[in-house]
Design an enzyme around this catalytic site. Structure first.
Site, mmCIF file in Angstrom:
data_model
loop_
_atom_site.group_PDB
_atom_site.id
_atom_site.type_symbol
_atom_site.label_atom_id
_atom_site.label_comp_id
_atom_site.label_asym_id
_atom_site.label_seq_id
_atom_site.Cartn_x
_atom_site.Cartn_y
_atom_site.Cartn_z
ATOM 1 N N LYS A 194 0.667 -1.238 0.065
ATOM 2 C CA LYS A 194 -0.287 -0.020 -0.077
ATOM 3 C C LYS A 194 0.850 1.283 0.066
ATOM 4 O O LYS A 194 1.556 1.487 0.880
ATOM 5 C CB LYS A 194 -0.705 -0.037 1.323
ATOM 6 C CG LYS A 194 -1.869 1.140 1.300
ATOM 7 C CD LYS A 194 -2.851 1.022 2.314
ATOM 8 C CE LYS A 194 -3.634 2.369 2.429
ATOM 9 N NZ LYS A 194 -4.620 2.226 3.678
ATOM 10 N N ARG A 216 1.302 10.318 5.675
ATOM 11 C CA ARG A 216 1.321 8.854 6.045
ATOM 12 C C ARG A 216 2.555 7.932 5.787
ATOM 13 O O ARG A 216 2.951 6.860 5.478
ATOM 14 C CB ARG A 216 0.108 8.045 5.569
ATOM 15 C CG ARG A 216 -1.176 8.530 5.925
ATOM 16 C CD ARG A 216 -2.211 7.357 5.831
ATOM 17 N NE ARG A 216 -3.532 7.704 5.785
ATOM 18 C CZ ARG A 216 -4.187 8.381 6.984
ATOM 19 N NH1 ARG A 216 -3.744 8.704 8.041
ATOM 20 N NH2 ARG A 216 -5.647 8.880 6.592
ATOM 21 N N LYS A 247 -2.250 -1.618 -3.821
ATOM 22 C CA LYS A 247 -3.172 -0.476 -3.775
ATOM 23 C C LYS A 247 -2.180 0.484 -3.578
ATOM 24 O O LYS A 247 -1.280 0.940 -3.196
ATOM 25 C CB LYS A 247 -3.759 -0.342 -2.538
ATOM 26 C CG LYS A 247 -4.859 0.712 -2.102
ATOM 27 C CD LYS A 247 -5.326 0.489 -0.652
ATOM 28 C CE LYS A 247 -6.181 1.668 -0.416
ATOM 29 N NZ LYS A 247 -6.512 2.008 0.718
HETATM 30 C C1 PBG Z 1 -7.737 3.412 5.629
HETATM 31 C C2 PBG Z 1 -7.741 3.212 4.157
HETATM 32 C C3 PBG Z 1 -7.756 4.127 3.364
HETATM 33 C C4 PBG Z 1 -8.151 3.530 2.001
HETATM 34 C C5 PBG Z 1 -8.414 2.355 2.266
HETATM 35 N N1 PBG Z 1 -8.413 2.026 3.776
HETATM 36 C C6 PBG Z 1 -7.208 5.626 3.206
HETATM 37 C C7 PBG Z 1 -5.804 5.859 3.744
HETATM 38 O O1 PBG Z 1 -5.010 5.025 3.703
HETATM 39 O O2 PBG Z 1 -5.300 6.998 3.809
HETATM 40 C C8 PBG Z 1 -8.210 4.118 0.624
HETATM 41 C C9 PBG Z 1 -9.089 3.690 -0.303
HETATM 42 C C10 PBG Z 1 -9.582 4.729 -1.383
HETATM 43 O O3 PBG Z 1 -8.989 5.474 -1.656
HETATM 44 O O4 PBG Z 1 -10.598 4.180 -2.044
HETATM 45 N N2 PBG Z 1 -6.339 3.407 5.940
#
Ligand code: PBG
Length: 327
Positions: A194, A216, A247
């Site tokens: 991620k 983050r 992702k």
């Molecule tokens: C929670 C999370 C996020 C997403 C999925 N779970 C946001 C982030 O990490 O800031 C993003 C999903 C999307 O943008 O559709 N941490």
């Protein structure tokens, strides 16, 4: 012309084109991400994601039935609480918003497969994905809370949990607590690869989860890195992840492919909120054809190697598959 190979031969007829197709897609691989908020009688459109809504628990049923009827059998739930605190206690509250949502969804649509996104950022007052020590996210103290969150979701009815926080060691910590609590057979899908991505912007509007300070980047990955993606994916498999995710999806096809070649578990790709918002905005401006672009993006993720595709377009894609536009 004396040509031995004429690639166009295999493109000359629609039946033939389908016969020789290399990638085939199926509705069973789709997961729909859905936002559930506290309150009653609420179905509010998310401004940055036209066509997507936040539902209060009492209003979820209509959407769940619509998905099921379209052949989308898996839903991932995100909770949006009314109140937040430093330690994200709403994430693991027995009667927290997402726990209520799991109970409700199991009751009204028992034949759907329910997945819980496990993270703290929607529940913490500072918007970070774990508990803080000063201005840093404390990895090891967060693990216990993530495990508690996962367990509370499973106890409320989640069939699978999906940690998205990017703390080190969270897959092992969640697996251990689930096993000790009698949930040895509940699968874990890890958001293993991620990236710290601006493609999450609309999600953070939807969930009110933007970090109050900083970013983050100390826990989500740097998008310049490729080998680190294999490292993260392989570590999570070793810790017990049953499925690993990459992702975002659209700008990360290379990594979907590389992860697929290096792990022996199914690979999911998450086409995130920013991808959805871009398609919607460009379509509304009349610059692209929404349905065609959506299909092309989805197939490109499958072609890159994903087995599972998580998308806000799940229902619309299912319809395109039924109509034979892709498949
Ligand atoms: C929670 C999370 C996020 C997403 C999925 N779970 C946001 C982030 O990490 O800031 C993003 C999903 C999307 O943008 O559709 N941490």
């Amino acid at each position: 012309m004396d040509l031995t190979c004429r690639p166009r031969r295999l493109r000359s007829n629609g039946i033939l084109r389908k016969m020789v197709r290399e990638v085939r897609v199926d509705k069973s691989s789709l997961i729909y991400p859905m936002f559930v908020r506290e309150g009653n009688h609420i179905k509010e459109e998310i401004p940055s994601m036209p066509g997507q809504y936040r539902y209060s628990v009492d209003c979820m049923e209509e959407k769940l039935v619509e998905l099921r009827d379209a052949g989308v059998r898996s839903v991932m739930l995100f909770g949006i609480p009314d109140s937040k605190d430093e330690v994200g206690s709403g994430a693991y509250a027995q009667d927290g918003v997402v726990q209520q949502a799991f109970r409700k969804a199991k009751q009204v649509c028992p034949d759907l497969y329910l997945i819980g996104d496990v993270c703290m950022c929607e529940y913490t007052s500072h918007g970070h994905c774990g508990v803080l020590c000063g201005r840093e996210v404390d990895n090891d103290r967060t693990l216990e809370l993530l495990a508690k969150t996962a367990l509370s979701q499973v106890q409320a009815g989640a069939d699978m949990v999906a940690p998205s926080d990017m703390m080190d060691g969270r897959v092992a910590a969640i697996r251990r607590l689930l096993d000790e609590s009698g949930y040895k057979n509940v699968p874990l899908m890890s958001y293993a690869v991620k990236f710290a991505s601006s493609f999450y912007g609309p999600f953070r509007d939807a969930a009110g989860s933007a970090p109050a300070f900083g970013d983050r980047k100390s826990y989500q990955m740097d998008y310049h890195n490729r080998r680190e993606a294999w490292k993260e994916a392989m570590l999570d498999v070793q810790e017990g992840a049953d499925i690993v995710m990459v992702k975002p999806a659209m700008a990360y096809g290379d990594l979907i492919r590389e992860v697929k070649e290096r792990v022996n578990v199914p690979v999911a790709a998450y086409s995130v909120s920013g991808e959805y918002a871009m398609v919607k905005a460009a379509a509304q401006a009349g610059s692209i054809e929404e349905e065609a672009i959506m299909c092309e993006m989805a197939v490109s993720a499958y072609r890159a190697g994903c087995d599972i595709y998580i998308t806000y377009f799940a229902k619309e894609l299912a319809k395109c598959m039924d109509a034979g536009m892709i498949g």
